[in-house]
Design an enzyme around this catalytic site. Structure first.
Site, mmCIF file in Angstrom:
data_model
loop_
_atom_site.group_PDB
_atom_site.id
_atom_site.type_symbol
_atom_site.label_atom_id
_atom_site.label_comp_id
_atom_site.label_asym_id
_atom_site.label_seq_id
_atom_site.Cartn_x
_atom_site.Cartn_y
_atom_site.Cartn_z
ATOM 1 N N ARG A 52 0.790 -1.224 0.000
ATOM 2 C CA ARG A 52 0.000 0.000 0.000
ATOM 3 C C ARG A 52 0.827 1.282 0.000
ATOM 4 O O ARG A 52 0.565 2.202 -0.780
ATOM 5 C CB ARG A 52 -0.946 0.049 1.219
ATOM 6 C CG ARG A 52 -2.196 -0.758 1.050
ATOM 7 C CD ARG A 52 -2.593 -1.368 2.366
ATOM 8 N NE ARG A 52 -1.606 -2.376 2.704
ATOM 9 C CZ ARG A 52 -1.696 -3.648 2.289
ATOM 10 N NH1 ARG A 52 -2.742 -4.017 1.604
ATOM 11 N NH2 ARG A 52 -0.761 -4.529 2.578
ATOM 12 N N THR A 53 1.810 1.359 0.878
ATOM 13 C CA THR A 53 2.532 2.632 1.009
ATOM 14 C C THR A 53 3.278 2.940 -0.288
ATOM 15 O O THR A 53 3.187 4.053 -0.822
ATOM 16 C CB THR A 53 3.496 2.559 2.209
ATOM 17 O OG1 THR A 53 2.746 2.134 3.347
ATOM 18 C CG2 THR A 53 4.122 3.916 2.497
ATOM 19 N N LYS A 81 26.401 -4.152 -1.270
ATOM 20 C CA LYS A 81 27.869 -4.212 -1.396
ATOM 21 C C LYS A 81 28.553 -3.517 -0.232
ATOM 22 O O LYS A 81 29.768 -3.360 -0.232
ATOM 23 C CB LYS A 81 28.285 -3.527 -2.704
ATOM 24 C CG LYS A 81 27.785 -4.200 -3.957
ATOM 25 C CD LYS A 81 28.291 -3.445 -5.183
ATOM 26 C CE LYS A 81 27.162 -3.010 -6.077
ATOM 27 N NZ LYS A 81 27.538 -2.001 -7.056
ATOM 28 N N ARG A 102 11.214 3.688 3.497
ATOM 29 C CA ARG A 102 10.714 2.708 4.472
ATOM 30 C C ARG A 102 11.875 1.816 4.850
ATOM 31 O O ARG A 102 12.650 1.376 3.985
ATOM 32 C CB ARG A 102 9.592 1.864 3.908
ATOM 33 C CG ARG A 102 9.373 0.642 4.807
ATOM 34 C CD ARG A 102 8.175 -0.135 4.506
ATOM 35 N NE ARG A 102 6.961 0.587 4.840
ATOM 36 C CZ ARG A 102 5.770 0.010 4.862
ATOM 37 N NH1 ARG A 102 5.644 -1.265 4.610
ATOM 38 N NH2 ARG A 102 4.690 0.707 5.149
ATOM 39 N N HIS A 130 4.700 5.720 11.594
ATOM 40 C CA HIS A 130 4.207 5.584 10.222
ATOM 41 C C HIS A 130 3.285 6.793 9.995
ATOM 42 O O HIS A 130 2.063 6.658 9.934
ATOM 43 C CB HIS A 130 3.463 4.258 10.080
ATOM 44 C CG HIS A 130 3.245 3.814 8.664
ATOM 45 N ND1 HIS A 130 3.399 4.657 7.572
ATOM 46 C CD2 HIS A 130 2.878 2.598 8.158
ATOM 47 C CE1 HIS A 130 3.124 3.975 6.469
ATOM 48 N NE2 HIS A 130 2.814 2.733 6.797
#
Ligand code: CP
Length: 304
Positions: A52-53, A81, A102, A130
């Protein structure tokens, strides 16, 4: 009100008037504005899975005429890396106009905001915050109930690690509401949040029994028991089936009760509730587009 250039990292970045203003702009954003962010680029940096986000940020940007670059898996980046997240942000800010990040690491969005000279939006950092979910949750409550003041809201599930609950409870405390925290003791709302809410005059009640409080609730905000947040897998096994809401819930609620969930769900709401007048969780997720359109336009200085 000027949001141009602002970062969106925590619920604590907002005053009540900020929240009311963003909800107002989000309502305007339900209209088509296909050229508003023409020429602007969003860097969507997702170090943790999301449906969703990420997709609603992308949809918001495309619907405003902007473009999106980024990744949805750390494994395809040079972090694999050994490059630091700090350096990754230093690169992304040179390729874009706004960043959404996120990460499973608490505090990572704040760190990204320190690294970047362009606006950074927190798309969820570990069990911490959030804030864009909080905004779409507030928007959904306001849109459905036509008010926030005076509501009785129950939060159910993983309240210990649930960042959506942490952000939303603090935001709601700007209004005179009542909150019930429904969870097994081990997953209850952290005490420092309860203390803060009570100091703000919010009536808080804790229980593990949903039916003890459900008859008086206006909103039941259900959350998933989040396997990925448990340090001990055996603890997750103990609690994963703590709540399984099904059609029998209807015998224990008001006619007007609305059920919300930030999603994804993994069995805590049976699909037989989806077609009832109480379920608004898919509509809630859909509201993420208008809210994220508003935020992007505001931090890029295209709405005042
Ligand atoms: N509500 C929410 O944050 O969903 P995703 O994890 O799918 O983005």
């Amino acid at each position: 009100m000027n949001f141009k250039g602002r970062d969106v990292i925590s619920v604590r970045d907002f005053s009540k008037s900020d929240l009311i203003y963003i909800l107002k702009i989000a309502k305007e954003m339900e209209k088509e504005k296909p050229k508003l962010l023409d020429g602007k680029i969003l860097a969507a940096l997702f170090f943790e899975p999301s449906t969703r986000t990420r997709l609603s940020f992308e949809s918001a940007m495309f619907r405003l005429g902007g473009k999106v670059l980024g990744f949805s898996d750390e494994k395809v980046t040079s972090v694999k890396k050994g490059e630091t997240v700090w350096d990754t942000i230093k690169m992304a800010e040179r390729y874009s106009d706004v960043i959404v990040i996120r990460s499973p690491v608490e505090g990572s969005a704040r760190l990204a905001a320190e690294a970047a000279s362009i606006p950074v939006i927190n798309g969820g950092d570990g069990a911490n915050q959030h804030p864009t979910q909080m905004l779409l949750d507030l928007y959904t409550i306001q849109k459905t109930k036509k008010k926030i003041e005076g509501l009785k809201i129950g939060f159910l599930g993983d309240l210990k690690y649930g960042r959506t609950v942490h952000s939303l409870a603090i935001a709601l405390s700007f209004w005179k509401v009542e909150m019930c925290f429904i969870a097994p003791d081990a997953l209850q709302m952290p005490e420092h949040y309860i203390k803060e809410l009570r100091e703000k005059g919010i009536k808080c009640h804790k229980t593990s029994d949903v039916f003890e409080v459900s008859p008086k609730l206006d909103i039941l905000y259900v959350t998933r028991i989040q396997q990925e947040r448990f340090p001990d897998p055996l603890e997750y096994e103990k609690y994963k089936n703590a709540y399984r809401l099904d059609i029998t819930l209807l015998d224990h609620i008001k006619k007007e009760l609305k059920i919300m969930h930030p999603l994804p769900r993994v069995g805590e709401i049976n699909a037989e509730l989806d077609d009832t007048e109480h379920a608004i969780y898919f509509e809630q997720a859909a509201n993420g587009v208008a809210v994220r359109k508003a935020l992007l336009a505001l931090v890029l200085g295209k709405e005042k």
